[in-house]
Design a protein around this motif. Structure first.
Motif, PDB file in Angstrom:
ATOM      1  N   CYS A  28      -0.910  -0.020  -6.585  1.00 25.31           N
ATOM      2  CA  CYS A  28       0.192   0.672  -5.900  1.00 25.31           C
ATOM      3  C   CYS A  28      -0.245   2.090  -5.564  1.00 25.31           C
ATOM      4  O   CYS A  28      -0.689   2.824  -6.449  1.00 25.31           O
ATOM      5  N   CYS A  31       2.510   4.603  -7.657  1.00 27.16           N
ATOM      6  CA  CYS A  31       2.593   4.741  -9.122  1.00 27.16           C
ATOM      7  C   CYS A  31       1.336   4.262  -9.841  1.00 27.16           C
ATOM      8  O   CYS A  31       1.209   4.431 -11.042  1.00 27.16           O
ATOM      9  N   CYS A  44       5.675  -3.222  -4.777  1.00 28.99           N
ATOM     10  CA  CYS A  44       5.805  -2.634  -6.103  1.00 28.99           C
ATOM     11  C   CYS A  44       7.269  -2.308  -6.369  1.00 28.99           C
ATOM     12  O   CYS A  44       8.001  -1.927  -5.459  1.00 28.99           O
ATOM     13  N   CYS A  46       8.431   0.185  -7.688  1.00 29.16           N
ATOM     14  CA  CYS A  46       8.709   1.608  -7.454  1.00 29.16           C
ATOM     15  C   CYS A  46       8.977   1.895  -5.984  1.00 29.16           C
ATOM     16  O   CYS A  46       9.329   3.012  -5.618  1.00 29.16           O
TER      17      CYS A  46
HETATM   18 ZN   LIG Z   1       4.408   1.491  -7.606  1.00 30.66          ZN
END
Ligand SMILES: [Zn+2]
Ligand SMILES: *Cc1c(COP(=O)(O)O)cnc(C)c1O
Length: 430
Positions: A28, A31, A44, A46
């Motif tokens: 990712c 993150c 992801c 996030c």
């Molecule tokens: Zn991420």
């Protein structure tokens, strides 16, 4: 041949992974989460975009030789101009979902160079892919990976070409496809393809950006496999536009690459391809990327002007429907591609786009309106003194003329079935 992905040990950083190119997998960009290359997960949690790390450790002259040898015949890559570069694409073994694709021409035409204002110009025509746009290059890799990961339904949002391409590859793979298109904003050639290839075409009362939000949500909630360029394997396949172009030039990079820019997947893919090509010793210097937007859909251009300190979103409007995008999803990684290649971003009006299209069409090559943005942008950058008249330039034509058949300057001339009428017309021509 392929190295197996092994989970990195504790304390290993994103940085360390970058320096160890034979550890393949997904990471990712936001993150740092890592997933194995075969993961069915493509987004992801996030909200960041996943990016593929290269797999094989081959490099330099040996890697170049492997790519060049395959030009004479490549049964394992099925003759594809994408799978020829497989060491830099998708790790793992298994059947390919390939038409095949790629192997597109580089055209040189004096009239086009003269109009642009540079002597050394080649047009790489990605409209020569099986469904008529570069989207096939990303789709063969992403659909191959989706099938390996056990996908049961494929989906995308599209301004047209992604849906045409997904529909064809899904049909070949025998997996159902759902495509989300903005109502009344998709060119008729593209819509016909999606319908004929048997995709479920959902016409959404929304613009492209909203369609993409909807399909991203549907894929995480309903288990659809997402085939937009959010999918990291799409980006991997699209790298081969640049790799194939470099190979066609005997691995001698041009000074500039012009690319029409909408959702910015291609801009990101070009940057990734070039940086990896240099890291692997395929080339020794980076060409500069010029991403060209339509003035009515130019959020990336506004960000570039602001030194990428601010991200813009706009309500997009342009005749170039393939780049009619107001909130490009690959913004971050495209900005990185521009920075890494000392690139630029330009915006061209619909009038400039249509003038460039007339020149490309008039040379007997032809392209859809969005593709002509690359030539329009080149002419503008030459006039502004940013691209030198003696620089070598490759401009990418992203889609085929027949995609948007109603965008024509000329109209048919109605006549009666009489020789005299033909004679009258002929006098006007000569
Ligand atoms: Zn991420
Ligand atoms: C998809 C597409 C583009 C835009 O590419 P992005 O990766 O979204 O920037 C440009 N031209 C054509 C013909 C396309 O199909």
């Amino acid at each position: 041949m392929w190295r197996k992905w092994t989970p990195p040990g504790p304390g290993s950083s994103h940085e360390r992974m970058r320096r160890a190119p034979d550890v393949s997998g997904l990471v990712c960009g936001t993150c740092g989460l890592r997933l194995p290359a075969g993961s069915p997960r493509l987004q992801c949690a996030c909200g960041g975009l996943l990016e593929a790390q290269p797999s094989s450790s081959l490099r330099g002259r040996r890697l170049r030789a492997a790519f060049d040898r395959r030009l004479a015949g490549d049964p394992a890559g099925q003759g594809s101009g994408v799978w020829r570069f497989r060491e830099l694409l998708l790790p793992g073994r298994g059947a390919l979902v390939s038409h095949p694709e790629g192997n597109t021409n580089l055209y040189r035409r004096d009239a086009v160079s003269r109009w642009a204002g540079v002597a050394d110009l080649a047009l790489k025509h990605e409209g020569e892919n099986p469904t008529g746009s570069f989207k096939d290059r990303g789709m063969t890799v992403a659909v191959t990976q989706a099938v390996r990961a056990g996908a049961t339904a494929l989906a995308c949002a599209s301004t047209g070409n992604t849906s045409a391409s997904l529909a064809a590859y899904a049909a070949q793979a025998g997996v159902p496809a759902l495509v989300f298109i903005p109502r009344a904003k998709v060119a008729p050639g593209k819509l016909a393809q999606a319908l004929c290839y048997g995709a479920h075409v959902l016409e959404v009362r929304a613009d492209f950006d909203e369609c993409l939000r909807l399909v991203r949500e549907a894929s995480s909630e309903l288990g659809l496999t997402l085939l937009n360029s959010v999918n990291p394997w799409r980006i991997e396949g699209q790298k081969t536009i640049v790799l194939e172009m470099l190979q066609q030039r005997g691995w001698e990079p041009p000074d500039w690459i012009m690319v029409p820019a909408g959702n910015l997947g291609n801009t990101a893919a070009f940057g990734k391809a070039l940086v990896e090509a240099r890291e692997r010793g395929l080339i020794s210097r980076l060409p500069r990327i010029a991403a060209i937007q339509a003035a009515g859909a130019a959020p990336f251009y506004h960000s570039f002007r602001a030194g990428f300190r601010r991200r813009f979103r706009v309500r997009a409007e342009t005749v170039a429907t393939a780049i009619r995008i107001g909130d490009p999803v690959s913004y971050e990684r495209a900005a990185r591609a521009i920075r890494q290649t000392r690139g630029v971003v330009a915006a061209v009006s619909d009038r400039e786009i249509l003038a460039a299209k007339a020149v490309i069409d008039g040379a007997g090559i032809g392209c859809e309106p969005a593709s002509a943005a690359s030539l329009a942008g080149l002419r503008q950058l030459v006039r502004r003194g940013i691209v030198g008249r003696r620089d070598s330039v490759v401009a990418v034509l992203t889609g085929h003329l027949l995609k948007d058949p109603h965008v024509t300057r000329a109209k048919p001339v109605p006549i009666a079935p009489r020789l005299a009428e033909v004679e009258r017309i002929l006098k006007g021509i000569r």
